[in-house]
Design a protein around this motif. Structure first.
Motif, PDB file in Angstrom:
ATOM      1  N   SER A 111      61.114  55.056  52.644  1.00  0.00           N
ATOM      2  CA  SER A 111      62.160  55.979  53.082  1.00  0.00           C
ATOM      3  C   SER A 111      63.428  55.791  52.259  1.00  0.00           C
ATOM      4  O   SER A 111      64.044  56.763  51.791  1.00  0.00           O
ATOM      5  CB  SER A 111      62.461  55.753  54.570  1.00  0.00           C
ATOM      6  N   MET A 112      63.823  54.526  52.054  1.00  0.00           N
ATOM      7  CA  MET A 112      65.032  54.244  51.284  1.00  0.00           C
ATOM      8  C   MET A 112      64.853  54.624  49.814  1.00  0.00           C
ATOM      9  O   MET A 112      65.744  55.205  49.195  1.00  0.00           O
ATOM     10  CB  MET A 112      65.392  52.767  51.403  1.00  0.00           C
ATOM     11  N   SER A 113      63.706  54.292  49.248  1.00  0.00           N
ATOM     12  CA  SER A 113      63.459  54.585  47.843  1.00  0.00           C
ATOM     13  C   SER A 113      63.520  56.082  47.567  1.00  0.00           C
ATOM     14  O   SER A 113      64.121  56.526  46.574  1.00  0.00           O
ATOM     15  CB  SER A 113      62.086  54.035  47.426  1.00  0.00           C
ATOM     16  N   SER A 114      62.939  56.864  48.444  1.00  0.00           N
ATOM     17  CA  SER A 114      62.940  58.320  48.279  1.00  0.00           C
ATOM     18  C   SER A 114      64.357  58.877  48.359  1.00  0.00           C
ATOM     19  O   SER A 114      64.748  59.730  47.548  1.00  0.00           O
ATOM     20  CB  SER A 114      62.062  58.946  49.360  1.00  0.00           C
TER      21      SER A 114
ATOM     22  N   VAL B 247      73.716  65.116  54.386  1.00  0.00           N
ATOM     23  CA  VAL B 247      73.335  64.040  55.297  1.00  0.00           C
ATOM     24  C   VAL B 247      71.811  63.979  55.358  1.00  0.00           C
ATOM     25  O   VAL B 247      71.151  64.989  55.628  1.00  0.00           O
ATOM     26  CB  VAL B 247      73.898  64.242  56.720  1.00  0.00           C
ATOM     27  N   THR B 248      71.251  62.798  55.092  1.00  0.00           N
ATOM     28  CA  THR B 248      69.810  62.587  55.173  1.00  0.00           C
ATOM     29  C   THR B 248      69.541  61.434  56.132  1.00  0.00           C
ATOM     30  O   THR B 248      70.157  60.370  56.015  1.00  0.00           O
ATOM     31  CB  THR B 248      69.220  62.232  53.790  1.00  0.00           C
TER      32      THR B 248
ATOM     33  N   THR C 170      76.750  59.720  45.202  1.00  0.00           N
ATOM     34  CA  THR C 170      76.979  58.344  45.659  1.00  0.00           C
ATOM     35  C   THR C 170      76.369  58.166  47.046  1.00  0.00           C
ATOM     36  O   THR C 170      76.846  58.776  48.008  1.00  0.00           O
ATOM     37  CB  THR C 170      78.481  58.024  45.718  1.00  0.00           C
ATOM     38  N   PRO C 171      75.319  57.348  47.171  1.00  0.00           N
ATOM     39  CA  PRO C 171      74.720  57.147  48.494  1.00  0.00           C
ATOM     40  C   PRO C 171      75.593  56.245  49.363  1.00  0.00           C
ATOM     41  O   PRO C 171      76.130  55.238  48.891  1.00  0.00           O
ATOM     42  CB  PRO C 171      73.386  56.468  48.179  1.00  0.00           C
TER      43      PRO C 171
ATOM     44  N   CYS D 214      69.415  60.819  45.429  1.00  0.00           N
ATOM     45  CA  CYS D 214      70.841  60.676  45.105  1.00  0.00           C
ATOM     46  C   CYS D 214      71.049  60.495  43.600  1.00  0.00           C
ATOM     47  O   CYS D 214      71.968  61.071  43.012  1.00  0.00           O
ATOM     48  CB  CYS D 214      71.428  59.489  45.857  1.00  0.00           C
ATOM     49  N   ALA D 215      70.203  59.677  42.988  1.00  0.00           N
ATOM     50  CA  ALA D 215      70.324  59.416  41.553  1.00  0.00           C
ATOM     51  C   ALA D 215      70.114  60.684  40.742  1.00  0.00           C
ATOM     52  O   ALA D 215      70.835  60.950  39.768  1.00  0.00           O
ATOM     53  CB  ALA D 215      69.331  58.334  41.133  1.00  0.00           C
TER      54      ALA D 215
END
Length: 420
Positions: free
Chosen positions: A176-179, A166-167, A190-191, A184-185
């Motif tokens: 924040s989303m890009s990081s 959990v992040t 799977t995010p 995950c990648a």
């Protein structure tokens, strides 16, 4: 700090909570006990009558004659309750309601729960465990918990961790989303982003943009749109569904409420493929081990769904937004959420004492609202939350506006300036 000495979330909350809410209870500034009501006028057990801006029934449907009549009829024919899980026995109104909701959500799969919180508890473990065929998980789930996601999701963090890391993220912050998505990648995870559609306190979330962002990396978007249901969208489908041009993307799950704008009580989940519904209804813990919604309320939900599928819902939506626009105009867009398509407005105070004093002024002027403190907002601050309804009158709104003028004159409130 190691695992043995790290404090749990409840201890942290307890140790940081002040006496502000307790004082609000003691002074009857919140925690109201309602003896009766007529429209937005409520009479408390002490006998005093007030105008309330507390209820989340944004369209006023809970008092609609059709819902009341449906509840009465069900009470006479079936009684108060079928105390059983749906797998053993269910009222006739339950499949009726799910069928009507499927019409609202254009053939998607829909299942009804006793609350939106129960939806989270039942559906998210199925998603994380790769139990929903329409939402396959590669390798392992990685939960991205938006910092403003409702507490009913935040509190399930320990359960989520059984299925993946959990992040916490800020979904409206590209960095924040890009990081988080990059992480995950790299792990081939799977995010799954967990967000609110319309927050109970402030703000809207860019649903369509986030759905596309998650789709590009094979992730899923789970939206709690409890406060957005009914108040907007075709047939009252809600903020999130309307933001997606009334088509649920294959990578999104929608959780909704029947207890707010919808007019009844309960929650529901919407999935893209109806073939996932049998898995939800046979595996989701709250459905397997919990009872269904009480029969009169379930019948009222059916009546509400029929109103949603009629022209009346659009008329109620127009009345709600006319009231919200009037308030924003009279207060010169100075409250939190001003100009935003949300039925909630907020007056923010730098101190808890300032918020309490403002509550006293409003109550003396016949206005009741919801004062909030830590942990809902930052420690030491206060906010007065105002929920608007199609049932409010122009007089009600002017009464509130004039009362806020007194709060300003008393030097208690430095109004927020909207950028909308």
């Amino acid at each position: 700090m190691d695992a043995q000495t790290k404090q749990d979330w409840m201890t942290i909350r307890r140790d940081n909570t002040t006496s502000a809410l307790e004082r609000a209870y003691e002074e009857s500034l919140t925690g109201f006990t309602v003896a009766s009501r007529e429209g937005k006028r409520i009479t408390l057990k002490e006998g005093n009558t007030f105008t309330e801006f507390v209820s989340c029934s944004y369209l006023g449907l809970e008092a609609h004659p059709a819902l009341i009549e449906a509840a009465h009829q069900a009470l006479g024919t079936t009684g108060l309750h079928l105390s059983s899980s749906r797998s053993a026995m269910r009222p006739v109104y339950l499949p009726q309601l799910e069928s009507l909701l499927s019409e609202i959500y254009k053939g998607c799969g829909v299942s009804v729960f006793t609350s939106t919180t129960s939806v989270h508890l039942g559906v998210l473990p199925l998603l994380g465990s790769n139990s929903l065929k329409g939402y396959p998980i590669r390798k392992r789930a990685h939960w991205l918990m938006d910092k403003t996601a409702h507490a009913s999701m935040q509190v399930l963090r320990g359960i989520f961790q059984q299925f993946g890391e959990v992040t916490r993220v800020q979904s409206t912050d590209p960095e924040s989303m890009s990081s988080a998505l990059k992480k995950c990648a790299e792990r081939q995870e799977t995010p799954i982003l967990l967000i609110d559609g319309i927050g109970s306190m402030s703000g809207l979330v860019p649903i369509a943009q986030l759905s596309r962002q998650l789709e590009a990396v094979g992730g899923y978007l789970y939206v709690d749109d409890a406060h957005g249901i009914s108040i907007t969208g075709c047939h009252g489908s809600g903020y999130a569904f309307a933001a997606l041009d009334n088509q649920l993307p294959h990578n999104m799950i929608l959780a909704g409420s029947l207890s707010k704008g919808f007019g009844g009580a309960g929650g529901f989940v919407v999935v893209k493929d109806p073939q996932d519904i049998p898995s939800i209804q046979t595996l989701a813990n709250p459905l397997v081990f919990g009872h269904s919604i009480m029969v009169p309320i379930l019948a009222a939900n059916v009546a509400a769904a029929k109103i949603h599928l009629s022209d009346e819902i659009e008329s109620l939506q127009k009345r709600l937004w006319a009231n919200v626009r009037q308030f924003d105009s009279l207060t010169h867009n100075r409250l939190l959420n001003a100009g935003v398509q949300s039925p909630v407005r907020g007056a923010f105070f730098e101190t808890e004492e300032g918020g309490l004093q403002a509550c006293r002024i409003l109550r003396n002027n016949g206005i009741l609202m919801f004062p909030v403190f830590y942990p809902i907002i930052a420690k030491g601050k206060a906010m007065l939350r105002f929920a608007f309804s199609a049932g409010h009158t122009e007089t009600d709104i002017r009464q509130l506006t004039d009362s806020l003028g007194e709060v300003t004159s008393a030097g208690l409130w430095t109004a927020h300036t909207s950028t909308a």
